[in-house]
Design a protein around this motif. Structure first.
Motif, PDB file in Angstrom:
ATOM      1  N   GLY A  47       0.796  -1.494   0.020  1.00 42.08           N
ATOM      2  CA  GLY A  47       0.068  -0.155   0.050  1.00 42.08           C
ATOM      3  C   GLY A  47       0.850   1.164   0.251  1.00 42.08           C
ATOM      4  N   ASP A  76      -0.272   3.733  -3.390  1.00 38.15           N
ATOM      5  CA  ASP A  76      -1.454   4.396  -2.551  1.00 38.15           C
ATOM      6  C   ASP A  76      -1.559   5.215  -1.681  1.00 38.15           C
ATOM      7  N   THR A 113       0.118   8.538  -3.915  1.00 38.15           N
ATOM      8  CA  THR A 113      -0.513   9.003  -4.308  1.00 38.15           C
ATOM      9  C   THR A 113      -1.689  10.189  -3.309  1.00 38.15           C
ATOM     10  N   ALA A 114      -2.409   9.101  -2.249  1.00 34.71           N
ATOM     11  CA  ALA A 114      -3.105   9.769  -1.346  1.00 34.71           C
ATOM     12  C   ALA A 114      -2.405  11.134  -1.227  1.00 34.71           C
TER      13      ALA A 114
END
Length: 196
Positions: free
Chosen positions: A58, A61, A64-65
């Motif tokens: 993760g 992710d 990116t978040a």
């Protein structure tokens, strides 16, 4: 036997954490993790390149978040306020994942190779935050400084939350960034004994 890819990953992560806590990271093999999860070793390697990366799933992710949260923070905020907004978004996910995060931190704390990998992850995420600040129009030097300082405050808040979960992570974040602002203000020294 788990069927969906997401279910297999979750089972592998849970099995890995259990085994790392029982036996230690170094004494656990990918084959043992797969067996505990009810899949074969080949399936393990379809999901994770090695047994270390089970604990860092993760990461892309999260990067990116964080970058998106920095980009979407309201206009007109100073860099630290932008970062506080972004880290609050990340904090919500961290709080939801606490049942996985707590044992993960315990394993990393006692395993030098994993601590090194965690530091590399932090550096990569800090660089992403600096890039997101630059994309908001902040010069490279101040963006890098704000990202590194803000990330340190975020990690300080996370460690305080691990030690004292009674207050939510958001409360610890608010305190850390308040203390950071106080440290940056020449006429507002932090008083002895004012730790939270």
């Amino acid at each position: 036997m788990p069927r969906s890819g997401a279910e297999v990953r979750r089972r592998l992560q849970q099995a890995a954490l259990e085994l790392y806590l029982e036996r230690g990271f170094d004494r656990t093999t990918a084959a043992e993790i797969a067996a505990r999860a009810g899949v074969n070793e080949r399936t393990f390697f379809r999901h994770f390149p090695d047994k270390r990366e089970v604990l860092f799933d993760g990461e892309a992710d999260l990067r990116t978040a964080l970058m998106q949260a920095v980009a979407e923070a309201p206009q007109g905020l100073r860099p630290f306020e932008v970062l506080l907004c972004a880290f609050r978004e990340s904090a919500r996910n961290l709080e939801r994942n606490r049942p996985f995060s707590d044992p993960r931190w315990k394993v990393i704390a006692v395993t030098p190779a994993l601590r090194e990998r965690e530091l590399a992850k932090h550096a990569w995420l800090t660089d992403a935050v600096a890039e997101a600040l630059r994309q908001r129009g902040i010069d490279a030097g101040p963006a890098g400084l704000a990202a590194r300082t803000g990330w340190a405050a975020y990690q300080h808040a996370v460690q305080a939350w691990i030690a004292d979960p009674a207050d939510g992570l958001d409360a610890h974040l608010s305190r850390a960034f308040h203390d950071l602002r106080t440290l940056c203000t020449a006429d507002a020294p932090i008083q002895a004994g004012s730790e939270h």
